[in-house]
Design an enzyme around this catalytic site. Structure first.
Site, PDB file in Angstrom:
ATOM      1  N   LYS A   1      36.267  39.354  40.181  1.00 14.28           N
ATOM      2  CA  LYS A   1      37.106  39.220  38.977  1.00 14.28           C
ATOM      3  C   LYS A   1      37.491  37.770  38.745  1.00 14.28           C
ATOM      4  O   LYS A   1      37.400  37.255  37.628  1.00 14.28           O
ATOM      5  CB  LYS A   1      38.381  40.077  39.129  1.00 14.28           C
TER       6      LYS A   1
ATOM      7  N   GLN B   1      45.652  45.112  42.249  1.00 14.78           N
ATOM      8  CA  GLN B   1      44.502  45.870  42.751  1.00 14.78           C
ATOM      9  C   GLN B   1      44.972  47.113  43.511  1.00 14.78           C
ATOM     10  O   GLN B   1      45.849  47.032  44.373  1.00 14.78           O
ATOM     11  CB  GLN B   1      43.654  44.965  43.663  1.00 14.78           C
TER      12      GLN B   1
ATOM     13  N   ASP C   1      45.095  46.672  32.901  1.00 15.23           N
ATOM     14  CA  ASP C   1      44.482  47.878  33.469  1.00 15.23           C
ATOM     15  C   ASP C   1      44.757  49.111  32.598  1.00 15.23           C
ATOM     16  O   ASP C   1      44.099  50.138  32.748  1.00 15.23           O
ATOM     17  CB  ASP C   1      45.075  48.167  34.858  1.00 15.23           C
TER      18      ASP C   1
END
Ligand code: GUN
Length: 297
Positions: free
Chosen positions: A54, A98, A121
């Site tokens: 990422k 995460q 997200d």
């Protein structure tokens, strides 16, 4: 094989190119650089790989990338303090924590501490509610990537029968919501579904997101259906070593389906591309600018 391959790797490259163009324009016309902060708690090896990838891709499209690597024993209070700091940092437009988090941390509490406008997200309850009511929201990256590929292949999805196998908050539920918003008739199947084979056989679109290697055989697939395989599972090869496989049995499904995503090179690359897309979208919204076309649901 009769199915057409849906090349997620190539598609993701076009999404990244579009993101890079928008980033360049934000910089040149407005002096704004979109920024993404990724928070990793602990040393889960798979998470470390994702986070590195990422960060690399964020820089490649010209955005600012910030990584916070915290040790596995980090307290909830310290993590919430970091999120608060990132919420109040004007140079950061997207925040990703995460998952999974170490067991002592409450994932719901942590995710809902992220400001919804920076929740790239799309996991915050506000974004889940907005998506569920068809309002503008941040959309979870993996389902967004699947939707982009389906729209690209089919054009309109209206009236199609879609079966999503898996009911996770990260993929299954938002995927079903997106397909419903595109006027599909949607079934969410899961581990307790009776006669799963018969349910899947009705589907024009099958999205497999269960995390069980090669669980869906070709004889469950309606001839000509589109198969989107979200699974990424590492299995042992008979001759030694390992390989990556999806949640569907590729060989037998590709012999029946009209189109199918491979593993690797299907949904996987689209997830990070959509994270970058969401970060640009969040940045435009935060600055009252027109948001990019084609990069959101
Ligand atoms: N872990 C596995 N997939 C994801 C994802 O899409 N976002 C976050 N934050 N964690 C994940």
């Amino acid at each position: 094989m009769t199915a057409q391959l849906i090349d997620g790797k190539a598609f993701a490259a076009t999404v990244r190119a579009s993101v890079a163009e928008h980033v360049a324009r934000l910089k040149s016309d407005h002096g704004i650089t979109p920024g993404l902060a990724v928070v990793l708690v602990g040393e889960d090896p798979a998470s470390q790989v994702y986070v590195r990838s990422k960060g690399k891709q964020t820089l490649e499209v010209g955005m600012k990338s910030v990584e916070h690597k915290l040790d596995a024993e980090t307290s909830e209070a310290d993590l919430l303090r970091l999120i608060d700091q990132l919420n109040n940092d004007d140079s950061i437009h997207g925040i990703l924590v995460q998952l999974p988090l170490p067991k002592h941390l409450n994932e719901d509490l942590v995710i809902n501490a992220i400001h919804p406008s920076k929740d790239v997200d799309g996991f915050h309850i506000s974004n889940v509610g907005l998506l569920g009511t068809g309002q503008k929201s941040m959309v979870p990256c993996t389902p967004l990537g699947c939707l982009m590929m389906l729209r690209d292949y089919h054009g309109s999805l209206s009236g199609m029968d879609a079966v999503v196998i898996g009911r996770s908050n990260i993929v299954g539920k938002p995927m079903a919501q997106l397909l419903l918003n595109d006027s599909c008739t949607v079934t969410i199947a899961h581990s307790r579904t009776r006669d799963l084979a018969d349910v899947v056989r009705r589907a024009d679109i099958v999205v497999a997101a269960v995390g069980r290697p090669q669980m869906v055989p070709g004889d469950w697939i309606k001839p000509g259906a589109t198969v989107i395989d979200v699974g990424i599972n590492r299995i042992d090869k008979p001759e030694g070593g390992t390989r990556l496989v999806g949640d569907v049995d590729f060989e037998s499904c590709a012999a029946v389906a009209g189109a199918i995503t491979p593993v690797p090179g299907g949904v996987g690359p689209m997830t990070i591309a959509c994270l970058l897309a969401n970060t640009v979208t969040a940045c435009c919204r935060a600055n009252g600018l027109e948001e990019p076309q084609g990069l959101t649901a």
